[in-house]
Design a protein around this motif. Structure first.
Motif, PDB file in Angstrom:
ATOM      1  N   ALA A  87      -3.204  -5.569  -1.404  1.00  0.00           N
ATOM      2  CA  ALA A  87      -2.018  -5.264  -0.603  1.00  0.00           C
ATOM      3  C   ALA A  87      -2.351  -5.216   0.885  1.00  0.00           C
ATOM      4  O   ALA A  87      -1.629  -5.772   1.719  1.00  0.00           O
ATOM      5  CB  ALA A  87      -1.413  -3.933  -1.061  1.00  0.00           C
TER       6      ALA A  87
ATOM      7  N   SER B 110       2.067  -0.320  -8.933  1.00  0.00           N
ATOM      8  CA  SER B 110       1.062  -0.456  -9.988  1.00  0.00           C
ATOM      9  C   SER B 110       0.368   0.850 -10.335  1.00  0.00           C
ATOM     10  O   SER B 110      -0.040   1.054 -11.481  1.00  0.00           O
ATOM     11  CB  SER B 110       0.003  -1.487  -9.579  1.00  0.00           C
ATOM     12  OG  SER B 110      -0.740  -1.036  -8.454  1.00  0.00           O
ATOM     13  N   SER B 111       0.226   1.758  -9.353  1.00  0.00           N
ATOM     14  CA  SER B 111      -0.604   2.935  -9.647  1.00  0.00           C
ATOM     15  C   SER B 111      -0.146   4.214  -8.967  1.00  0.00           C
ATOM     16  O   SER B 111      -0.901   5.174  -8.900  1.00  0.00           O
ATOM     17  CB  SER B 111      -2.058   2.651  -9.267  1.00  0.00           C
ATOM     18  OG  SER B 111      -2.160   2.322  -7.899  1.00  0.00           O
TER      19      SER B 111
ATOM     20  N   THR C 272       1.034  -6.879  -6.003  1.00  0.00           N
ATOM     21  CA  THR C 272       0.982  -5.954  -4.860  1.00  0.00           C
ATOM     22  C   THR C 272       0.787  -6.682  -3.533  1.00  0.00           C
ATOM     23  O   THR C 272       1.297  -6.235  -2.504  1.00  0.00           O
ATOM     24  CB  THR C 272      -0.145  -4.916  -5.031  1.00  0.00           C
ATOM     25  OG1 THR C 272      -1.405  -5.583  -5.163  1.00  0.00           O
ATOM     26  CG2 THR C 272       0.097  -4.032  -6.240  1.00  0.00           C
TER      27      THR C 272
ATOM     28  N   CYS D 115       1.972  -1.019   2.520  1.00  0.00           N
ATOM     29  CA  CYS D 115       0.913  -1.084   1.511  1.00  0.00           C
ATOM     30  C   CYS D 115       1.055   0.030   0.477  1.00  0.00           C
ATOM     31  O   CYS D 115       0.801  -0.188  -0.713  1.00  0.00           O
ATOM     32  CB  CYS D 115      -0.450  -1.008   2.186  1.00  0.00           C
ATOM     33  SG  CYS D 115      -0.766  -2.343   3.356  1.00  0.00           S
TER      34      CYS D 115
ATOM     35  N   ASN E   7      -6.341   5.054  -0.974  1.00  0.00           N
ATOM     36  CA  ASN E   7      -7.006   3.750  -1.036  1.00  0.00           C
ATOM     37  C   ASN E   7      -6.605   2.863   0.129  1.00  0.00           C
ATOM     38  O   ASN E   7      -7.455   2.324   0.844  1.00  0.00           O
ATOM     39  CB  ASN E   7      -6.683   3.029  -2.344  1.00  0.00           C
ATOM     40  CG  ASN E   7      -7.423   3.576  -3.539  1.00  0.00           C
ATOM     41  OD1 ASN E   7      -6.809   3.883  -4.551  1.00  0.00           O
ATOM     42  ND2 ASN E   7      -8.732   3.702  -3.458  1.00  0.00           N
ATOM     43  N   VAL E   8      -5.292   2.686   0.326  1.00  0.00           N
ATOM     44  CA  VAL E   8      -4.840   1.698   1.303  1.00  0.00           C
ATOM     45  C   VAL E   8      -5.133   2.114   2.739  1.00  0.00           C
ATOM     46  O   VAL E   8      -5.421   1.257   3.590  1.00  0.00           O
ATOM     47  CB  VAL E   8      -3.344   1.370   1.122  1.00  0.00           C
ATOM     48  CG1 VAL E   8      -3.092   0.758  -0.247  1.00  0.00           C
ATOM     49  CG2 VAL E   8      -2.464   2.569   1.360  1.00  0.00           C
TER      50      VAL E   8
ATOM     51  N   SER F 190      -6.005  -2.977  -6.391  1.00  0.00           N
ATOM     52  CA  SER F 190      -4.657  -3.404  -6.016  1.00  0.00           C
ATOM     53  C   SER F 190      -4.363  -3.066  -4.561  1.00  0.00           C
ATOM     54  O   SER F 190      -3.671  -3.803  -3.857  1.00  0.00           O
ATOM     55  CB  SER F 190      -3.618  -2.755  -6.928  1.00  0.00           C
ATOM     56  OG  SER F 190      -3.691  -1.339  -6.871  1.00  0.00           O
ATOM     57  N   GLY F 191      -4.913  -1.953  -4.083  1.00  0.00           N
ATOM     58  CA  GLY F 191      -4.727  -1.567  -2.691  1.00  0.00           C
ATOM     59  C   GLY F 191      -5.371  -2.540  -1.728  1.00  0.00           C
ATOM     60  O   GLY F 191      -4.807  -2.860  -0.675  1.00  0.00           O
TER      61      GLY F 191
ATOM     62  N   GLY G 297      -9.874   0.867  -5.794  1.00  0.00           N
ATOM     63  CA  GLY G 297      -8.744   0.463  -4.956  1.00  0.00           C
ATOM     64  C   GLY G 297      -8.483  -1.027  -4.987  1.00  0.00           C
ATOM     65  O   GLY G 297      -8.141  -1.619  -3.959  1.00  0.00           O
TER      66      GLY G 297
ATOM     67  N   GLU H  81       1.381  -0.479  -3.505  1.00  0.00           N
ATOM     68  CA  GLU H  81       0.489   0.223  -4.424  1.00  0.00           C
ATOM     69  C   GLU H  81       1.285   1.034  -5.438  1.00  0.00           C
ATOM     70  O   GLU H  81       0.895   1.171  -6.611  1.00  0.00           O
ATOM     71  CB  GLU H  81      -0.440   1.137  -3.610  1.00  0.00           C
ATOM     72  CG  GLU H  81      -1.428   1.952  -4.412  1.00  0.00           C
ATOM     73  CD  GLU H  81      -2.678   1.186  -4.812  1.00  0.00           C
ATOM     74  OE1 GLU H  81      -3.727   1.805  -4.966  1.00  0.00           O
ATOM     75  OE2 GLU H  81      -2.586  -0.041  -4.986  1.00  0.00           O
TER      76      GLU H  81
END
Length: 322
Positions: A112, A145-146, A67, A138, A152-153, A108-109, A106, A142
Motif C-alpha cells: 500500500a 485486509s487486516s 491494498t 494507506c 505498519n504503514v 500488505s502495508g 507488514g 490496510e
C-alpha cells in the motif's frame, strides 16, 4: 509511451512488545516494489503481480480489492481534490511481491505504501511523507485486509520508529532510533493470518495488568528510544497481554525467545501478528548469531526452514529506486 517508475517500501516490525497498534519501526529488508506509470485509462489499474515466492502465486486479489490499488486510488483522489491532478488522470501499477504473505512484517502495508508514494511521485510529488492524507490512504487500504491501524504503514512511509498517539485525529510521532540499534527477524516457514491473530486477543484485561507492567513498559520503550538506551528499550519489550494470547499460534515461541535472550538479545517478541519473531541487539555480528540460535530453536520445534533478516533500522522509509 509513459515511462515506468519504481518505488520500494520496507518491511516493518509492529506492536514492538507492549505497543500494540501504537508502535512500529522499519527495517532494512525485506520489502515490496511497485512499478507505476501514467495511463490513458481513468483511475487505477493493476497490470501484474510478480511473486518472489512460488507458494504465494495467485493468492493476492487483483483489481480494487488489492491494498496497493486501494492506496493508489485514495492518493489519486486526494491529488484530484486538491487540484494537483485532472479528474481524467489514470495510473497503471505492477506489484513486485517480494515479501512473504502472512509474515507479521507488514506485507500488505508495504504494498500500500509503495503504491501510494508511486502515485505521488508520478504527479510531481506534491504530498510530503508526513501528510496525514497520504498516510490515511494507506491505513484505509490496510483496513481492507487486516484492520484499521498505522503501526505498519506509518514506519514504512516515514522510516525509523513511530508512535501513533491518536487515530482520531491521526497523530503520528516520529522517534529517532539509536544509531546502534540492530533488529533480528526470524520468519519460520509457517503462516499466521492477521485475522486469526486478532481473534484470539482478550476482550477484557484486569486494571492491575494494564497499569504495571503494561503502561510502564510502553513508556520504557519510548524512553529507551529517546534516551538512546538500548538496554532500557530491550527490557521494556515485555508484553503481558497480547504476546501470551498469541504465543500458542507460533510453534516453540517461548523457546525461540529464550534462545534469543541467551544469545545476547536485549529484547524479543512477536513481530506484528506473527509468525515472525524479532529481537533487538546493538551489533550486526551478534545479531546474526542470535538469528541462527532462533532458527535452530524453531527447527527443534518442527519448523525446519526459517528466513533470517538482520539489519539496522531503516531510517528513510519509502523511496523511489532505479
Amino acid at each position: 509511451m509513459n515511462e515506468w517508475i519504481k518505488v520500494f517500501a520496507p518491511a516493518t516490525v509492529a506492536n514492538v512488545g507492549p505497543g500494540f497498534d501504537i508502535l512500529g519501526f522499519a527495517v532494512g529488508e525485506p520489502g515490496d516494489v511497485i512499478a507505476a506509470r501514467k495511463s490513458q485509462t481513468v483511475g487505477v489499474s493493476l497490470a501484474n503481480i510478480h511473486y518472489a515466492r512460488k507458494g504465494d502465486v495467485g493468492r493476492l486479489p487483483g483489481g480494487i480489492r488489492n491494498t496497493a490499488v486501494i492506496a493508489a486510488m485514495n492518493v489519486l483522489r486526494t491529488l484530484q481534490q486538491r487540484g494537483f491532478v485532472e479528474k481524467t488522470a489514470g495510473v497503471e501499477l505492477a506489484l513486485y511481491k517480494n515479501m512473504p504473505l502472512g509474515s507479521g512484517l507488514g506485507s500488505s502495508g508495504a504494498s500500500a505504501v509503495a503504491a501510494a508514494w508511486a502515485v505521488n511521485v508520478l504527479f510531481g510529488q506534491p504530498l510530503a511523507k508526513h501528510d496525514p492524507d497520504i498516510i490515511l490512504a494507506c491505513i484505509q487500504a490496510e483496513a481492507s485486509s487486516s484492520g484499521f491501524h498505522a503501526d505498519n504503514v506509518a514506519p514504512a512511509m516515514l522510516g525509523g520508529v513511530v508512535l501513533i498517539r491518536s487515530y482520531e485525529p491521526l497523530d503520528i510521532i516520529p522517534l529517532d532510533a539509536p544509531q546502534e540499534m540492530v533488529c533480528v527477524i526470524v520468519l519460520p516457514e509457517y503462516e499466521v493470518s492477521t485475522r486469526k491473530a486478532r481473534a484470539v486477543l482478550p476482550e477484557q484485561v484486569a486494571l492491575k495488568e494494564v497499569v504495571i507492567p503494561h503502561y510502564a513498559n510502553v513508556a520504557g520503550v519510548v524512553a529507551g528510544i529517546l534516551k538512546k538506551d538500548l538496554a532500557l528499550f530491550g527490557r521494556s519489550i515485555d508484553d503481558r497481554i497480547v504476546e501470551p494470547a498469541r504465543a500458542h499460534l507460533i510453534p516453540g515461541f517461548y523457546a525461540v525467545k529464550e534462545a534469543a535472550l541467551k544469545s545476547g538479545a536485549l529484547g524479543c517478541s512477536i513481530s506484528g501478528a506473527g509468525p515472525s519473531v524479532f529481537a533487538i541487539t546493538d551489533d550486526l555480528e551478534r545479531g546474526r548469531e542470535i538469528g541462527q540460535a532462533m532458527a535452530q530453536s524453531f527447527a527443534e520445534h518442527g519448523i525446519a526452514e526459517s528466513h533470517i533478516y538482520v539489519s539496522s533500522v531503516n531510517r528513510e522509509g519509502v523511496k523511489r529506486i532505479e
